[in-house]
Design an enzyme around this catalytic site. Structure first.
Site, PDB file in Angstrom:
ATOM      1  N   HIS A   1       9.181 110.558  41.603  1.00  0.00           N
ATOM      2  CA  HIS A   1       9.307 111.783  42.607  1.00  0.00           C
ATOM      3  C   HIS A   1       8.245 112.877  42.334  1.00  0.00           C
ATOM      4  O   HIS A   1       7.649 113.095  43.275  1.00  0.00           O
ATOM      5  CB  HIS A   1      10.743 112.335  42.500  1.00  0.00           C
ATOM      6  CG  HIS A   1      11.975 111.161  42.768  1.00  0.00           C
ATOM      7  ND1 HIS A   1      11.770 110.161  43.611  1.00  0.00           N
ATOM      8  CD2 HIS A   1      13.301 111.060  42.458  1.00  0.00           C
ATOM      9  CE1 HIS A   1      12.927 109.625  43.636  1.00  0.00           C
ATOM     10  NE2 HIS A   1      13.778 110.071  42.833  1.00  0.00           N
TER      11      HIS A   1
ATOM     12  N   LYS B   1      19.389 116.879  34.203  1.00  0.00           N
ATOM     13  CA  LYS B   1      20.870 116.664  34.585  1.00  0.00           C
ATOM     14  C   LYS B   1      21.543 117.725  33.963  1.00  0.00           C
ATOM     15  O   LYS B   1      21.245 118.235  32.875  1.00  0.00           O
ATOM     16  CB  LYS B   1      21.276 115.369  34.626  1.00  0.00           C
ATOM     17  CG  LYS B   1      20.340 114.369  35.199  1.00  0.00           C
ATOM     18  CD  LYS B   1      21.126 112.937  35.147  1.00  0.00           C
ATOM     19  CE  LYS B   1      20.516 111.845  36.181  1.00  0.00           C
ATOM     20  NZ  LYS B   1      21.092 112.179  37.786  1.00  0.00           N
TER      21      LYS B   1
ATOM     22  N   LEU C   1       6.644 133.330  50.266  1.00  0.00           N
ATOM     23  CA  LEU C   1       5.405 133.734  49.504  1.00  0.00           C
ATOM     24  C   LEU C   1       5.949 135.086  49.120  1.00  0.00           C
ATOM     25  O   LEU C   1       6.379 136.028  49.521  1.00  0.00           O
ATOM     26  CB  LEU C   1       4.316 133.829  50.355  1.00  0.00           C
ATOM     27  CG  LEU C   1       2.934 134.573  49.847  1.00  0.00           C
ATOM     28  CD1 LEU C   1       2.534 133.453  48.791  1.00  0.00           C
ATOM     29  CD2 LEU C   1       1.950 134.535  50.767  1.00  0.00           C
TER      30      LEU C   1
ATOM     31  N   ARG D   1       6.213 125.381  42.941  1.00  0.00           N
ATOM     32  CA  ARG D   1       6.019 126.571  42.807  1.00  0.00           C
ATOM     33  C   ARG D   1       4.653 126.889  42.337  1.00  0.00           C
ATOM     34  O   ARG D   1       4.199 126.350  41.318  1.00  0.00           O
ATOM     35  CB  ARG D   1       6.865 127.419  41.748  1.00  0.00           C
ATOM     36  CG  ARG D   1       8.344 127.870  42.230  1.00  0.00           C
ATOM     37  CD  ARG D   1       9.109 128.533  41.005  1.00  0.00           C
ATOM     38  NE  ARG D   1      10.547 128.692  41.716  1.00  0.00           N
ATOM     39  CZ  ARG D   1      10.725 129.960  41.905  1.00  0.00           C
ATOM     40  NH1 ARG D   1       9.770 131.055  41.883  1.00  0.00           N
ATOM     41  NH2 ARG D   1      11.947 130.410  42.440  1.00  0.00           N
TER      42      ARG D   1
ATOM     43  N   ASP E   1      13.384 108.033  35.716  1.00  0.00           N
ATOM     44  CA  ASP E   1      14.229 108.137  36.768  1.00  0.00           C
ATOM     45  C   ASP E   1      13.603 109.227  37.930  1.00  0.00           C
ATOM     46  O   ASP E   1      13.670 109.112  39.228  1.00  0.00           O
ATOM     47  CB  ASP E   1      15.587 108.727  36.529  1.00  0.00           C
ATOM     48  CG  ASP E   1      16.785 108.492  37.575  1.00  0.00           C
ATOM     49  OD1 ASP E   1      16.463 107.515  38.202  1.00  0.00           O
ATOM     50  OD2 ASP E   1      17.236 109.378  37.740  1.00  0.00           O
TER      51      ASP E   1
ATOM     52  N   GLN F   1      14.911 121.203  48.401  1.00  0.00           N
ATOM     53  CA  GLN F   1      16.418 121.315  48.506  1.00  0.00           C
ATOM     54  C   GLN F   1      17.065 122.077  47.264  1.00  0.00           C
ATOM     55  O   GLN F   1      16.298 122.390  46.326  1.00  0.00           O
ATOM     56  CB  GLN F   1      17.133 119.788  48.074  1.00  0.00           C
ATOM     57  CG  GLN F   1      16.935 119.169  46.927  1.00  0.00           C
ATOM     58  CD  GLN F   1      17.520 117.803  46.750  1.00  0.00           C
ATOM     59  OE1 GLN F   1      17.334 117.088  47.405  1.00  0.00           O
ATOM     60  NE2 GLN F   1      17.741 117.602  45.444  1.00  0.00           N
TER      61      GLN F   1
ATOM     62  N   TYR G   1      11.926 110.679  48.054  1.00  0.00           N
ATOM     63  CA  TYR G   1      11.276 111.948  47.966  1.00  0.00           C
ATOM     64  C   TYR G   1      10.223 112.374  49.105  1.00  0.00           C
ATOM     65  O   TYR G   1       9.928 113.264  49.377  1.00  0.00           O
ATOM     66  CB  TYR G   1      11.330 112.371  46.777  1.00  0.00           C
ATOM     67  CG  TYR G   1      12.261 113.592  46.252  1.00  0.00           C
ATOM     68  CD1 TYR G   1      13.454 113.028  45.795  1.00  0.00           C
ATOM     69  CD2 TYR G   1      12.086 114.669  45.950  1.00  0.00           C
ATOM     70  CE1 TYR G   1      14.575 113.890  45.315  1.00  0.00           C
ATOM     71  CE2 TYR G   1      12.942 115.717  45.393  1.00  0.00           C
ATOM     72  CZ  TYR G   1      14.392 115.150  45.311  1.00  0.00           C
ATOM     73  OH  TYR G   1      15.371 116.157  44.874  1.00  0.00           O
ATOM     74  N   LEU G   2       9.246 111.116  48.990  1.00  0.00           N
ATOM     75  CA  LEU G   2       8.384 111.472  50.093  1.00  0.00           C
ATOM     76  C   LEU G   2       8.652 111.336  51.535  1.00  0.00           C
ATOM     77  O   LEU G   2       7.807 111.999  52.408  1.00  0.00           O
ATOM     78  CB  LEU G   2       7.132 110.185  49.991  1.00  0.00           C
ATOM     79  CG  LEU G   2       6.753 110.123  48.502  1.00  0.00           C
ATOM     80  CD1 LEU G   2       5.622 108.972  48.460  1.00  0.00           C
ATOM     81  CD2 LEU G   2       6.025 111.376  48.096  1.00  0.00           C
ATOM     82  N   GLY G   3       9.807 111.183  51.723  1.00  0.00           N
ATOM     83  CA  GLY G   3      10.451 111.661  53.078  1.00  0.00           C
ATOM     84  C   GLY G   3      11.095 112.827  53.410  1.00  0.00           C
ATOM     85  O   GLY G   3      11.705 113.058  54.477  1.00  0.00           O
TER      86      GLY G   3
END
Length: 461
Positions: A208, A304, A352, A314, A203, A345, A147-149
């Site tokens: 993340h 999930k 804004l 947000r 998880d 995603q 997630y950092l990518g």
């Protein structure tokens, strides 16, 4: 990169050609659409090989070393090991590979990418780190969190530190709450056995979402160097309160029928125990006890089998003091406050929410969006997060990888609540497959006078 070789290593018996056929099923030229795509793919596949061996077998890694040395002849080699394996065999692989397949000191580098989960709690994570460091230096370990990518996560620091308009607003003085939201519209889908051992908090939330929170809330680093950025992230994590059970709501999806289609419950998965209380949904309220963020709730939720697939940040700002238009705004929270949204995603975007006048003779206010949709603004394909992180590991760029003290600080926040939930077997609130999750999440947010921002009256965003 002209000189490279890729070796797959696993217990299964397989030929080089069988590995290449497996890779070719998903290999594409999606980034580089120029001519000779098939030729480039063939050239890539010719560099892929396979070695079968046990994970704890030095003999298998000796044979891998021999084959690698043949391919490296006449060149100054570097070696990158990617451990996409169950965490219980991390140490076996590192021990065998470091002893028999690492490059000797004084030559090129040897690095190891380690996939999450990095333990189940503070104790197991600390033990894993100590075991890895018996064979590796910290500089050799690249703990990957894909997630950092992500492009929008990468852009978070740019948005904050290179735009003057946001810098003075980024504190408790102007921000009312921050929400980090992750949802998937599918269930465990065959990986319930793995998931039941970890749950949604381990998880998604402990890694993340917490990593994104640290990047969001950190102070300005001395530079963009990896250690300077990671130092600031660690300060944020160490300033955070440990989670308590009353700060958390957990849920688990149940079976649901929509029209003629039926959706299974989590416990319908044959690999999941019938009496499982593992959460597939969690919401939490976290706080950072420092001067910048004192009193600001950071609300996380992840789940999930929800109604949509999304990941976003947000930022809800405070109300305008002495608002001249309060008669037009009233008690409508959406209209009374501005909101900055970074959608990670799908369909990457930044927007804004602002208040503006509806055209006409009267004075009627409306809430609208200033939008930056990546697909419209940038006519190019966004690289996958793993592509970015693999390249960073090859180049020795560590800023998007997790340091051991950072990992310790992250587990310290979540371990107490995880132990209490599991020791007391706290029953998760059931929610229908395809819904917005358990009602308890809304009560949790309401405790802090917050409404989840992903629930809008018009169904947008």
């Amino acid at each position: 990169m002209q000189h490279f070789t890729i070796f797959g290593y696993a217990r299964s018996k397989m030929s080089d050609e069988e590995l290449r056929n497996m890779i070719s099923m998903t290999l594409t030229c999606r980034i580089d659409q120029r001519a000779n795509c098939s030729e480039k793919m063939d050239q890539f596949l010719k560099r892929c090989f396979y070695q079968s061996g046990q994970y704890n077998s030095e003999e298998g890694f000796c044979e891998l070393d021999r084959k690698l040395t043949e391919k490296e002849a006449g060149k100054l080699p570097n070696r990158l090991f990617y451990l996409s394996i169950p965490p219980n065999i991390f140490v076996d692989v590192v021990r065998s590979a470091s002893r028999t397949a690492s490059l000797p000191s004084g030559g090129g580098w040897t690095r190891f990418i380690v996939e999450k989960p990095f333990g189940r709690d503070s104790e197991s994570s600390g033990e894993l780190t100590r075991s890895l460091k018996m064979y590796l230096e910290e500089e050799q370990i690249f703990r990957i969190d894909h997630y950092l990518g992500k492009e929008l996560v990468e852009n978070l620091s740019v948005l904050r530190f290179s735009n003057l308009v946001f810098q003075p607003l980024w504190s408790r003085d102007y921000i009312r709450n921050v929400q980090l939201i992750f949802s998937e519209d599918f269930g465990t889908e065959g990986r319930g056995g793995y998931f039941d051992n970890y749950g949604i908090i381990r998880d998604i939330m402990q890694n993340h979402l917490l990593q994104i929170l640290a990047l969001f809330a950190m102070e300005t680093p001395v530079s963009l160097a990896a250690e300077d950025i990671r130092n600031e992230k660690v300060k944020v994590l160490r300033s955070m309160r440990k989670l308590k059970v009353e700060d958390v709501v957990v849920g688990q999806y149940k079976g649901h029928t929509r029209g003629e289609k039926s959706f299974p419950a989590y416990v319908d998965d044959p690999t999941v125990p019938n009496d499982s209380v593992t959460p597939t949904f969690a919401a939490a309220a976290l706080f950072i006890d420092n001067a910048r963020w004192d009193g600001v709730p950071f609300l996380m939720k992840a789940g999930k089998a929800l109604h949509t697939r999304r990941a976003e940040i947000r930022v809800q700002f405070r109300r305008v003091p002495g608002n001249l238009y309060r008669g037009s705004v009233g008690a409508d929270l959406d209209m009374a406050t501005n909101e900055l949204v970074l959608r990670v995603q799908p369909d990457e975007a930044i927007y804004l929410k602002i208040n503006n006048k509806v055209p006409g003779l009267g004075m009627r206010l409306d809430s609208g969006n200033l939008n930056l949709f990546y697909s419209e603004r940038y006519q190019r394909e966004i690289p996958d997060a793993y592509e970015r992180l693999l390249l960073d590991a090859m180049e020795g760029e560590r800023r998007l990888f997790i340091r051991s003290d950072e990992l310790d600080a992250a587990w310290a926040i979540f371990t107490p609540v995880l132990r209490e939930l599991e020791d007391k077997r706290v029953a998760p609130e059931l929610y229908p497959y395809g819904s917005r999750g358990p009602v308890g999440a809304h009560y949790l947010a309401a405790n802090y006078n917050v409404r989840w921002g992903d629930i809008s009256s018009d169904g947008s965003f």
